[in-house]
Scaffold this motif. Structure first.
Motif, mmCIF file in Angstrom:
data_model
loop_
_atom_site.group_PDB
_atom_site.id
_atom_site.type_symbol
_atom_site.label_atom_id
_atom_site.label_comp_id
_atom_site.label_asym_id
_atom_site.label_seq_id
_atom_site.Cartn_x
_atom_site.Cartn_y
_atom_site.Cartn_z
ATOM 1 N N ALA A 128 13.692 37.932 -46.479
ATOM 2 C CA ALA A 128 13.684 39.369 -46.192
ATOM 3 C C ALA A 128 13.336 39.569 -44.725
ATOM 4 O O ALA A 128 12.557 38.807 -44.158
ATOM 5 N N GLY A 129 13.922 40.578 -44.113
ATOM 6 C CA GLY A 129 13.651 40.816 -42.697
ATOM 7 C C GLY A 129 14.600 41.854 -42.150
ATOM 8 O O GLY A 129 15.236 42.574 -42.914
ATOM 9 N N PRO A 130 14.695 41.919 -40.824
ATOM 10 C CA PRO A 130 15.531 42.950 -40.215
ATOM 11 C C PRO A 130 17.001 42.843 -40.637
ATOM 12 O O PRO A 130 17.492 41.744 -40.922
ATOM 13 N N THR A 131 17.681 43.988 -40.672
ATOM 14 C CA THR A 131 19.088 44.020 -41.103
ATOM 15 C C THR A 131 19.998 43.675 -39.935
ATOM 16 O O THR A 131 20.809 44.493 -39.477
ATOM 17 N N ARG A 132 19.819 42.495 -39.413
ATOM 18 C CA ARG A 132 20.668 41.981 -38.330
ATOM 19 C C ARG A 132 20.481 40.471 -38.272
ATOM 20 O O ARG A 132 19.509 39.955 -38.834
ATOM 21 N N PRO A 133 21.400 39.775 -37.607
ATOM 22 C CA PRO A 133 21.256 38.321 -37.520
ATOM 23 C C PRO A 133 19.940 37.946 -36.843
ATOM 24 O O PRO A 133 19.480 38.634 -35.928
ATOM 25 N N ARG A 134 19.327 36.873 -37.327
ATOM 26 C CA ARG A 134 17.992 36.482 -36.837
ATOM 27 C C ARG A 134 18.120 35.544 -35.628
ATOM 28 O O ARG A 134 18.942 34.622 -35.632
ATOM 29 N N ASP B 155 28.474 29.647 -46.993
ATOM 30 C CA ASP B 155 29.158 28.651 -46.170
ATOM 31 C C ASP B 155 30.229 29.370 -45.356
ATOM 32 O O ASP B 155 31.293 29.737 -45.865
ATOM 33 N N ALA B 156 29.951 29.567 -44.065
ATOM 34 C CA ALA B 156 30.761 30.475 -43.237
ATOM 35 C C ALA B 156 31.931 29.797 -42.531
ATOM 36 O O ALA B 156 32.536 30.397 -41.625
ATOM 37 N N HIS B 157 32.292 28.570 -42.950
ATOM 38 C CA HIS B 157 33.453 27.906 -42.342
ATOM 39 C C HIS B 157 33.948 26.835 -43.302
ATOM 40 O O HIS B 157 33.364 25.749 -43.380
ATOM 41 N N THR B 158 35.007 27.152 -44.052
ATOM 42 C CA THR B 158 35.591 26.137 -44.931
ATOM 43 C C THR B 158 37.113 26.251 -44.949
ATOM 44 O O THR B 158 37.677 27.297 -44.661
ATOM 45 N N HIS B 159 37.736 25.133 -45.310
ATOM 46 C CA HIS B 159 39.194 25.068 -45.517
ATOM 47 C C HIS B 159 39.374 24.571 -46.961
ATOM 48 O O HIS B 159 39.660 23.385 -47.170
ATOM 49 N N PRO B 160 39.168 25.430 -47.976
ATOM 50 C CA PRO B 160 38.993 24.916 -49.341
ATOM 51 C C PRO B 160 40.252 24.886 -50.205
ATOM 52 O O PRO B 160 40.161 24.589 -51.401
ATOM 53 N N ALA C 275 25.591 35.051 -43.609
ATOM 54 C CA ALA C 275 26.059 36.291 -44.243
ATOM 55 C C ALA C 275 26.446 37.322 -43.175
ATOM 56 O O ALA C 275 27.500 37.963 -43.267
ATOM 57 N N PHE C 276 25.615 37.463 -42.152
ATOM 58 C CA PHE C 276 25.950 38.422 -41.084
ATOM 59 C C PHE C 276 27.244 38.030 -40.377
ATOM 60 O O PHE C 276 28.026 38.889 -39.991
ATOM 61 N N SER C 277 27.484 36.732 -40.236
ATOM 62 C CA SER C 277 28.708 36.311 -39.540
ATOM 63 C C SER C 277 29.960 36.667 -40.343
ATOM 64 O O SER C 277 31.063 36.661 -39.816
ATOM 65 N N LEU C 278 29.776 36.952 -41.626
ATOM 66 C CA LEU C 278 30.918 37.359 -42.457
ATOM 67 C C LEU C 278 30.948 38.876 -42.666
ATOM 68 O O LEU C 278 31.736 39.381 -43.469
ATOM 69 N N GLY C 279 30.059 39.584 -41.973
ATOM 70 C CA GLY C 279 29.994 41.039 -42.159
ATOM 71 C C GLY C 279 29.351 41.419 -43.479
ATOM 72 O O GLY C 279 29.499 42.535 -43.963
ATOM 73 N N LEU C 280 28.603 40.480 -44.092
ATOM 74 C CA LEU C 280 28.018 40.725 -45.416
ATOM 75 C C LEU C 280 26.491 40.673 -45.384
ATOM 76 O O LEU C 280 25.852 40.494 -46.419
ATOM 77 N N GLY C 281 25.909 40.833 -44.193
ATOM 78 C CA GLY C 281 24.448 40.719 -44.067
ATOM 79 C C GLY C 281 23.693 41.770 -44.864
ATOM 80 O O GLY C 281 22.537 41.561 -45.218
#
Ligand code: NIG
Ligand code: FE
Length: 438
Positions: A17-23, A79-84, A364-370
């Motif tokens: 839990a913490g601020p609503t932005r990337p840490r 996982d913010a980078h996959t080729h699945p 999560a923030f990097s995917l716009g889902l933070g």
């Protein structure tokens, strides 16, 4: 009718839990840990987080209860980078690398990405969904509940759309959440070798408009690298994608310092990924444009390279670092976020807390889902993993161990291990013996 579920007896509830932005900076080490924690979930969302004493007395009478048995409880890995999604596999190349060939040599000889392109073109959408489900299961049992998923092994309009449709089906047909990225610019396909400009043109005038019209991707990515796409080609493709409303990610400065990082900053990409070769100037450019670095240490390990990205310099520069697996059949055939965390700690000198933040809320923030996933806070989706440890630092420390015990996505059990009962830690059984002797 609403359904409620409580998870009690969590030795450590690692909420993040913490601020609503990337840490960034010191925040990367703040895990907001609750000892003897508990959670209440209603339908797919978390509604209460606290100590057992705070949560348990107020449970609804019809509430289902899960006893975590003194284990640790975390948000699912993101996982913010996959080729699945791909046809076949490349165990043959793994064998060649073991015998001394390099990843680049194999690619130059017609293997590498191109060999997966041949097998992916030959596969039907149904076949890709079937193999994709096998990998979805691997992600879930590894404690990952969301993946960013790239196309990029089709390289014709129809084959790229086939991959993105397979990703959409996997999102609906498995408990794993997929965030789709169009990577039609993964490499120049053989049929365009003598006319690269025509492939870039095809990407811009045909593929990207089809992908956006059918709403098949949220992001566009380009492999900016000698042997793949030049900085100028990457600029053209990503500018066109941006104009169509896609957000940007870039494979940058992985095998050589080719200028991808600076370009990511110039175009306002959300992330620049890999960055093994990035130095001070590249790091400064990411900082000035607020681009998140996505670090992929498993791909360094698994191609047998030795140069890892300079995570410490990035953290010191104030960047909101992300860790991901780069799961793919060539450079990184692993879905393990736990392995990525172990390598982050041992090879990149990130602290275990920094690695965990980078693998969850920052991803999560990097995917716009933070605001939706990546931490255990009221209002967020109940994507929760109970790991079979008593101390969260064991996750990366007991390396190569499959720690997850139960995995929940949207408040529903998505995967569970057979073993029941409480965590049997040697310390506690030793302690109980001592008590017994007294
Ligand atoms: O992220 N760098 C480019 N793409 C992948 C490798 C894909 C492959 O080898 O199939 C990567 O490492
Ligand atoms: Fe990649």
């Amino acid at each position: 009718m609403s359904q409620t579920l409580a998870i009690l007896n969590c030795a450590q509830l690692v909420t993040l839990a913490g601020p609503t932005r990337p840490r960034t900076g010191e925040e990367l080490r703040e895990l907001s840990l609750i000892h003897d924690g508990a959670l209440l979930i209603r339908d797919a969302k978390i509604v209460r987080v606290g100590t057992r004493q705070e949560v348990e007395p107020q449970l609804p009478s019809d509430c289902d209860v899960v006893d975590a048995g003194g284990r640790i409880v975390l948000p699912g890995f993101v996982d913010a980078h996959t080729h699945p999604v791909f046809g076949g596999q490349r165990a043959d190349e793994f064998e060649l690398r073991a015998a001394g060939a390099t990843y680049q040599q194999i690619a130059a000889a017609g293997g590498g990405i191109k060999s997966t392109v041949r097998k992916t073109r030959a596969a039907s959408e149904d076949e890709l969904v079937a193999t994709g489900k096998r990998y979805a299961d691997w992600f879930l049992r590894g404690g990952t509940t969301t993946v960013e998923a790239k196309s990029g092994y089709g390289l014709t309009t129809e084959d790229e759309l086939k991959l993105l449709r397979a990703i959409r089906r996997l999102h609906h047909e498995t408990p794993l959440r997929y965030v789709p990225t169009f990577l039609g610019a993964h490499t120049i396909p053989n049929e365009y070798k003598i006319n690269r400009a025509a492939y870039v043109e095809l990407l811009i005038t045909e593929m990207l408009p089809r992908v956006t019209r059918e709403k098949l991707a949220e992001f566009c990515d380009v492999f900016c690298e000698a042997g793949a796409f030049s900085v100028e080609e990457t600029r053209q493709i990503l500018s066109a994608a941006k104009a169509l409303g896609l957000k940007l990610r870039v494979h940058a400065d992985q095998l050589s310092l080719s200028g991808g990082t600076a370009l990511a900053a110039e175009l306002g990409a959300v992330t620049a990924d890999h960055l093994e070769q990035a130095g001070e100037a590249e790091i400064a450019s990411l900082r000035s444009a607020n681009v998140q670095p996505v670090l992929l240490p498993c791909s360094v390990l698994l191609i047998g390279a030795t140069r890892y990205p300079d995570a410490r310099a990035m953290i010191e520069a104030g960047l909101a670092v992300v860790l991901a697996t780069d799961f793919n059949p060539g450079s990184s055939p692993t879905p393990s976020m736990l392995l990525a965390m172990t390598l982050a700690c041992t090879q990149m000198k990130m602290t275990p807390a920094e690695a965990l933040t980078a693998a969850t809320i920052n991803a999560a923030f990097s995917l716009g889902l933070g605001g939706e996933i990546g931490s255990l806070e009221p209002g967020k989706r109940a994507d929760i993993v109970i790991h079979d440890c008593a101390d969260w630092r064991e996750l990366a420390y007991f390396a190569g161990v499959a720690h997850p015990w139960q995995v929940y996505t949207n408040g529903k059990l998505a995967w569970t291990r057979e073993t029941k009962g409480p965590l049997q830690s040697r310390e506690s059984s030793a302690a109980s013996q001592v008590n017994h002797l007294r």
